[in-house]
Structure formats: C-alpha cells, structure tokens
Write a protein that holds these residues in place. Structure first.
Motif, PDB file in Angstrom:
ATOM      1  N   THR A   1      17.401   0.309 -31.135  1.00  0.00           N
ATOM      2  CA  THR A   1      17.683   1.088 -29.905  1.00  0.00           C
ATOM      3  C   THR A   1      17.261   0.376 -28.715  1.00  0.00           C
ATOM      4  O   THR A   1      16.427  -0.509 -28.725  1.00  0.00           O
ATOM      5  CB  THR A   1      17.323   2.601 -30.095  1.00  0.00           C
ATOM      6  OG1 THR A   1      15.799   2.395 -30.065  1.00  0.00           O
ATOM      7  CG2 THR A   1      17.825   3.225 -31.327  1.00  0.00           C
ATOM      8  N   GLY A   2      17.670   1.108 -27.487  1.00  0.00           N
ATOM      9  CA  GLY A   2      17.251   0.409 -26.317  1.00  0.00           C
ATOM     10  C   GLY A   2      17.953   1.457 -24.896  1.00  0.00           C
ATOM     11  O   GLY A   2      18.223   2.381 -25.342  1.00  0.00           O
ATOM     12  N   ALA A   3      17.616   0.687 -23.778  1.00  0.00           N
ATOM     13  CA  ALA A   3      17.825   1.464 -22.610  1.00  0.00           C
ATOM     14  C   ALA A   3      18.415   0.470 -21.626  1.00  0.00           C
ATOM     15  O   ALA A   3      17.837  -0.435 -21.414  1.00  0.00           O
ATOM     16  CB  ALA A   3      16.746   2.265 -22.057  1.00  0.00           C
ATOM     17  N   ASP A   4      19.372   0.805 -20.942  1.00  0.00           N
ATOM     18  CA  ASP A   4      19.968   0.345 -20.034  1.00  0.00           C
ATOM     19  C   ASP A   4      19.339   0.374 -18.832  1.00  0.00           C
ATOM     20  O   ASP A   4      19.558   1.090 -17.760  1.00  0.00           O
ATOM     21  CB  ASP A   4      21.683   0.567 -19.775  1.00  0.00           C
ATOM     22  CG  ASP A   4      22.281  -0.345 -18.571  1.00  0.00           C
ATOM     23  OD1 ASP A   4      21.546  -1.014 -18.120  1.00  0.00           O
ATOM     24  OD2 ASP A   4      23.445  -0.065 -18.374  1.00  0.00           O
ATOM     25  N   MET A   5      18.154   0.024 -18.821  1.00  0.00           N
ATOM     26  CA  MET A   5      17.053   0.192 -17.756  1.00  0.00           C
ATOM     27  C   MET A   5      17.107  -0.656 -16.410  1.00  0.00           C
ATOM     28  O   MET A   5      17.255  -1.703 -16.614  1.00  0.00           O
ATOM     29  CB  MET A   5      15.534  -0.235 -18.228  1.00  0.00           C
ATOM     30  CG  MET A   5      14.392   0.041 -17.541  1.00  0.00           C
ATOM     31  SD  MET A   5      12.742  -0.028 -18.419  1.00  0.00           S
ATOM     32  CE  MET A   5      12.681  -1.569 -17.990  1.00  0.00           C
ATOM     33  N   ARG A   6      17.202   0.164 -15.178  1.00  0.00           N
ATOM     34  CA  ARG A   6      17.402  -0.782 -14.016  1.00  0.00           C
ATOM     35  C   ARG A   6      16.237  -0.496 -13.102  1.00  0.00           C
ATOM     36  O   ARG A   6      15.583   0.303 -13.037  1.00  0.00           O
ATOM     37  CB  ARG A   6      18.578  -0.092 -13.141  1.00  0.00           C
ATOM     38  CG  ARG A   6      19.990  -0.109 -14.042  1.00  0.00           C
ATOM     39  CD  ARG A   6      20.438  -1.520 -14.490  1.00  0.00           C
ATOM     40  NE  ARG A   6      21.641  -1.658 -15.256  1.00  0.00           N
ATOM     41  CZ  ARG A   6      22.816  -2.229 -14.901  1.00  0.00           C
ATOM     42  NH1 ARG A   6      23.025  -2.597 -14.003  1.00  0.00           N
ATOM     43  NH2 ARG A   6      23.873  -2.261 -16.093  1.00  0.00           N
ATOM     44  N   PRO A   7      15.859  -1.511 -12.191  1.00  0.00           N
ATOM     45  CA  PRO A   7      14.680  -1.453 -11.564  1.00  0.00           C
ATOM     46  C   PRO A   7      15.140  -0.753 -10.216  1.00  0.00           C
ATOM     47  O   PRO A   7      14.718  -1.538  -9.228  1.00  0.00           O
ATOM     48  CB  PRO A   7      14.177  -2.943 -11.460  1.00  0.00           C
ATOM     49  CG  PRO A   7      15.638  -3.590 -11.454  1.00  0.00           C
ATOM     50  CD  PRO A   7      16.375  -2.935 -12.506  1.00  0.00           C
ATOM     51  N   ALA A   8      15.430   0.302 -10.126  1.00  0.00           N
ATOM     52  CA  ALA A   8      15.906   0.854  -8.848  1.00  0.00           C
ATOM     53  C   ALA A   8      14.961   1.059  -7.744  1.00  0.00           C
ATOM     54  O   ALA A   8      15.129   0.579  -6.472  1.00  0.00           O
ATOM     55  CB  ALA A   8      16.511   2.201  -9.275  1.00  0.00           C
ATOM     56  N   ARG A   9      13.704   1.814  -7.971  1.00  0.00           N
ATOM     57  CA  ARG A   9      12.603   1.533  -7.306  1.00  0.00           C
ATOM     58  C   ARG A   9      12.317   0.326  -6.483  1.00  0.00           C
ATOM     59  O   ARG A   9      11.917   0.262  -5.280  1.00  0.00           O
ATOM     60  CB  ARG A   9      11.519   2.450  -7.655  1.00  0.00           C
ATOM     61  CG  ARG A   9      11.846   3.797  -8.106  1.00  0.00           C
ATOM     62  CD  ARG A   9      10.427   4.612  -8.332  1.00  0.00           C
ATOM     63  NE  ARG A   9       9.917   4.932  -6.883  1.00  0.00           N
ATOM     64  CZ  ARG A   9       8.293   4.862  -6.785  1.00  0.00           C
ATOM     65  NH1 ARG A   9       7.832   4.967  -7.818  1.00  0.00           N
ATOM     66  NH2 ARG A   9       7.821   4.804  -5.575  1.00  0.00           N
ATOM     67  N   LEU A  10      12.092  -0.608  -7.635  1.00  0.00           N
ATOM     68  CA  LEU A  10      11.550  -1.863  -6.841  1.00  0.00           C
ATOM     69  C   LEU A  10      12.784  -2.569  -6.200  1.00  0.00           C
ATOM     70  O   LEU A  10      12.216  -3.033  -5.120  1.00  0.00           O
ATOM     71  CB  LEU A  10      11.535  -2.902  -8.122  1.00  0.00           C
ATOM     72  CG  LEU A  10      11.027  -4.305  -7.987  1.00  0.00           C
ATOM     73  CD1 LEU A  10       9.591  -4.375  -7.336  1.00  0.00           C
ATOM     74  CD2 LEU A  10      10.757  -5.205  -9.201  1.00  0.00           C
ATOM     75  N   GLU A  11      13.834  -2.413  -6.275  1.00  0.00           N
ATOM     76  CA  GLU A  11      14.937  -3.088  -5.715  1.00  0.00           C
ATOM     77  C   GLU A  11      14.905  -2.255  -4.158  1.00  0.00           C
ATOM     78  O   GLU A  11      15.251  -3.099  -3.056  1.00  0.00           O
ATOM     79  CB  GLU A  11      16.553  -3.014  -6.190  1.00  0.00           C
ATOM     80  CG  GLU A  11      16.468  -3.875  -7.335  1.00  0.00           C
ATOM     81  CD  GLU A  11      18.013  -3.661  -7.786  1.00  0.00           C
ATOM     82  OE1 GLU A  11      18.802  -4.597  -8.158  1.00  0.00           O
ATOM     83  OE2 GLU A  11      18.311  -2.524  -8.361  1.00  0.00           O
ATOM     84  N   GLU A  12      14.827  -1.077  -4.130  1.00  0.00           N
ATOM     85  CA  GLU A  12      14.564  -0.334  -2.930  1.00  0.00           C
ATOM     86  C   GLU A  12      13.482  -0.879  -2.062  1.00  0.00           C
ATOM     87  O   GLU A  12      13.558  -0.984  -0.846  1.00  0.00           O
ATOM     88  CB  GLU A  12      14.558   1.167  -3.272  1.00  0.00           C
ATOM     89  CG  GLU A  12      14.513   1.926  -1.743  1.00  0.00           C
ATOM     90  CD  GLU A  12      15.589   1.823  -0.845  1.00  0.00           C
ATOM     91  OE1 GLU A  12      15.414   2.070   0.389  1.00  0.00           O
ATOM     92  OE2 GLU A  12      16.653   1.421  -1.342  1.00  0.00           O
TER      93      GLU A  12
ATOM     94  N   GLU B   1       0.733  -1.113  -0.023  1.00  0.00           N
ATOM     95  CA  GLU B   1       0.047   0.058  -0.076  1.00  0.00           C
ATOM     96  C   GLU B   1       0.898   1.239   0.058  1.00  0.00           C
ATOM     97  O   GLU B   1       0.295   2.326  -0.311  1.00  0.00           O
ATOM     98  CB  GLU B   1      -1.029   0.123   1.260  1.00  0.00           C
ATOM     99  CG  GLU B   1      -1.873  -1.178   1.166  1.00  0.00           C
ATOM    100  CD  GLU B   1      -2.839  -1.279   2.368  1.00  0.00           C
ATOM    101  OE1 GLU B   1      -2.706  -0.198   3.052  1.00  0.00           O
ATOM    102  OE2 GLU B   1      -3.645  -2.200   2.619  1.00  0.00           O
ATOM    103  N   ASP B   2       2.001   1.108   0.406  1.00  0.00           N
ATOM    104  CA  ASP B   2       3.019   2.432   0.380  1.00  0.00           C
ATOM    105  C   ASP B   2       3.762   2.659  -1.144  1.00  0.00           C
ATOM    106  O   ASP B   2       4.470   3.732  -1.309  1.00  0.00           O
ATOM    107  CB  ASP B   2       4.025   2.003   1.255  1.00  0.00           C
ATOM    108  CG  ASP B   2       5.019   1.002   1.290  1.00  0.00           C
ATOM    109  OD1 ASP B   2       4.182  -0.181   0.716  1.00  0.00           O
ATOM    110  OD2 ASP B   2       6.203   0.878   1.460  1.00  0.00           O
ATOM    111  N   LEU B   3       3.262   1.756  -2.027  1.00  0.00           N
ATOM    112  CA  LEU B   3       4.048   2.011  -3.272  1.00  0.00           C
ATOM    113  C   LEU B   3       3.047   2.585  -4.340  1.00  0.00           C
ATOM    114  O   LEU B   3       2.017   1.990  -4.611  1.00  0.00           O
ATOM    115  CB  LEU B   3       4.524   0.785  -3.890  1.00  0.00           C
ATOM    116  CG  LEU B   3       5.477   0.001  -2.876  1.00  0.00           C
ATOM    117  CD1 LEU B   3       5.997  -1.326  -3.531  1.00  0.00           C
ATOM    118  CD2 LEU B   3       6.780   0.803  -2.513  1.00  0.00           C
ATOM    119  N   SER B   4       3.661   3.668  -5.079  1.00  0.00           N
ATOM    120  CA  SER B   4       2.878   4.180  -6.193  1.00  0.00           C
ATOM    121  C   SER B   4       3.837   5.059  -7.198  1.00  0.00           C
ATOM    122  O   SER B   4       5.077   5.104  -7.005  1.00  0.00           O
ATOM    123  CB  SER B   4       1.906   5.318  -5.655  1.00  0.00           C
ATOM    124  OG  SER B   4       2.625   6.385  -5.131  1.00  0.00           O
TER     125      SER B   4
END
Length: 303
Positions: free
Chosen positions: A270-281, A217-220
């Motif tokens: 093309t692409g992006a070196d996309m990292r799941p920073a918020r999910l990992e946190e 419930e704290d994630l948005s």
C-alpha cells in the motif's frame, strides 16, 4: 546554533551532522553508544547517552530523527510496542528538556521531529497533501503518537515542525541499497499489483529540506518530505531495472508477502500519492521574497 540531534549516526543523521558542522553549528548528539558514535561524527561533536545530559549546554534547536527501523523485524505485538516506544520515549524526553529550559527562558527555538509517510496510511490512488485525512492502521497510529508527543513542546514556546518522510534514496544505503541485490541477480520486480505509490526523496534533498525548515522561523506543523511527483511501485521498479540493465518481471504476489511478512507487508503493498504541498508553497514564497529584494537592489541609486 547549538543543535541537539537524535539519530545522528543513521542514514540521514550522519550526513546531516557533517553538513551542520561544516556550516559552523555546534553539535550535541544523543546516542546509545557514545564511544562508537564519536568515530562516526564530525570532530568537535559532543556525544552523550541521555537527552538531559545536555541541559546545561542549552541547545537552541533540536532535530529528532531517532527510532527503531520500522521494517527491521516482523510486526509481532511486542515489536509494535518497541517501534512506538523507540519514538515516543525519546521525543518525550526532548519535550521534558524543553520544559526544563523554558523555566529559565532558554527553551530551544525550534524542534524538527521525524514522522513518516505512514501517517496517511493506505490512500489508494488519492492524491494527498498535509491536509489529507489519514487511513486508520498501525503505521498511522504510530506516526500520530510520535507527532503528538513532539507537539507538546509548543506549550514551552518551541516552534515544532513535523517531517513526514517518504522513502529516502541514495546509492550507498537506505531503501535503494536493499532493492539492488535482487535486481542485479535478475530477480527484481513489482510488489503485488505495483499500482501502489512510493513517495520518495533523494538524501541530498532531504538534508537541504531539513536545513530549510530549521532556518525558516515562519514555518511550523507538518511537512511532507518527498519529491513533487511520486512513482508507482511498478514504474519505480521498471526504471531501476532499466538503469541496471536487468529484467523486472519477477512480481511478488500479495499472498506471498502477507505470508512472509504478516501485517508488515502493508508497507510494500500500500502507499499514498503524497505531495509536498506546504513545502512547495514555502519555497515559492522564499523565491518571491528573493525576487523582491533583487528588484529593490536593481533600482535607481537614489532609491
């Protein structure tokens, strides 16, 4: 919970519905073909061809996965409009449903709404997180419109989570299934230079991620749905070829893809070196919470 799902018969939606049903949730699924959808969905799932058909059911959560395949057809101007409309229209209907339910203090608690790694556009070698500024191109504008429509539900008191998904992998479908045939024939290889990044996520991890975001419930806001370390196209194709015991030397030149696919070739080049920073946190915080609870329970009985 009563969970309304769009895109419930798709590559991610179908196993997600099965998983949610097994967890005891009540499923409300929107499908353009309810009769066919019922054959693919868990027993007990209610199916309708419009969002508003479920107004009386008062869904407590929404998972919005609907949208025409972005790589299904060449990007003519008409097809671009269809890609945008297929996402925006259904999302707008969901927001209208939230507003209608909010009038009787019964708005859904949360809406998980699909987006994609295309939000960031071409990022070259730059490492990106949810805070990375996007590159302005069609894929970004499509995702931005989609996300803006979903965020309108916040005005009705709904927690909105935007799921920016990478390439979803599983052996029985999705991106991987499309790549297998040329590799099995010995015709596989990188696209263009092969240096472009391919953010990816296994389908099982995608399902677990959606459940996690549904419950917390704290994630948005935006979350990148991808593995912590994306691969370049060259590394990915080399790994795939090695596991299939096939060569991977048939590189497809940029010019060939651009002639054959037009602007849609950007998806491959093309692409992006996309990292799941918020999910990992968020996962780190959850583990810390669990460790604190364990420490309390392990204390002296008098505590």
């Amino acid at each position: 919970m009563r969970i309304l799902v769009t895109g419930g018969t798709g590559f991610v939606g179908r196993p997600l519905c099965q998983r949610l049903a097994e967890a005891g949730h009540d499923l409300l699924v929107v499908s353009r073909d309810p009769a066919s959808a019922r054959d693919l969905l868990p027993a007990g799932a209610r199916v309708a061809d419009t969002v508003m058909a479920f107004a009386e059911a008062r869904p407590e959560a929404i998972i919005n996965l609907a949208g025409e395949s972005i790589a299904g057809k060449r990007w003519s101007e008409a097809q671009k409009h269809r890609l945008v409309d297929s996402r925006v229209d259904i999302t707008r209907e969901l927001v209208k449903l939230c507003g209608r339910l909010a009038e009787s203090d019964a708005a859904p608690q949360v809406m998980l709404s699909g987006s994609a790694m295309g939000y960031y556009g071409d990022q070259g070698d730059n490492r990106g997180t949810e805070e990375t500024p996007p590159h302005d191109e069609f894929a970004h504008r499509l995702c931005e419109r989609w996300e803006q429509e979903a965020k309108a539900a916040e005005a009705h008191g709904v927690r909105v989570v935007l799921v920016r998904t990478g390439l979803v992998l599983e052996k029985d479908g999705g991106t991987l299934a499309k790549m297998l045939t040329p590799f099995k024939l010995g015709l596989g290889g990188p696209f263009g230079s092969g240096r472009q990044f391919m953010p990816w996520i296994h389908r099982e991890d995608m399902l677990a991620l959606l459940e996690f975001l549904l419950e917390r419930e704290d994630l948005s806001g935006p979350f990148n749905a991808s593995a912590p370390k994306p691969e370049t196209n060259a590394a990915f194709t080399a790994t795939l070829a090695r596991h299939l015991k096939r060569p991977a030397f048939m590189a497809v030149p940029d010019c060939v893809l651009k002639v054959g696919l037009g602007e849609m070739a950007n998806l491959l080049l093309t692409g992006a070196d996309m990292r799941p920073a918020r999910l990992e946190e968020a996962v780190r915080r959850k583990l810390q919470e669990a460790q604190r609870l364990d420490a309390r329970h392990a204390g002296p009985a008098s505590d």
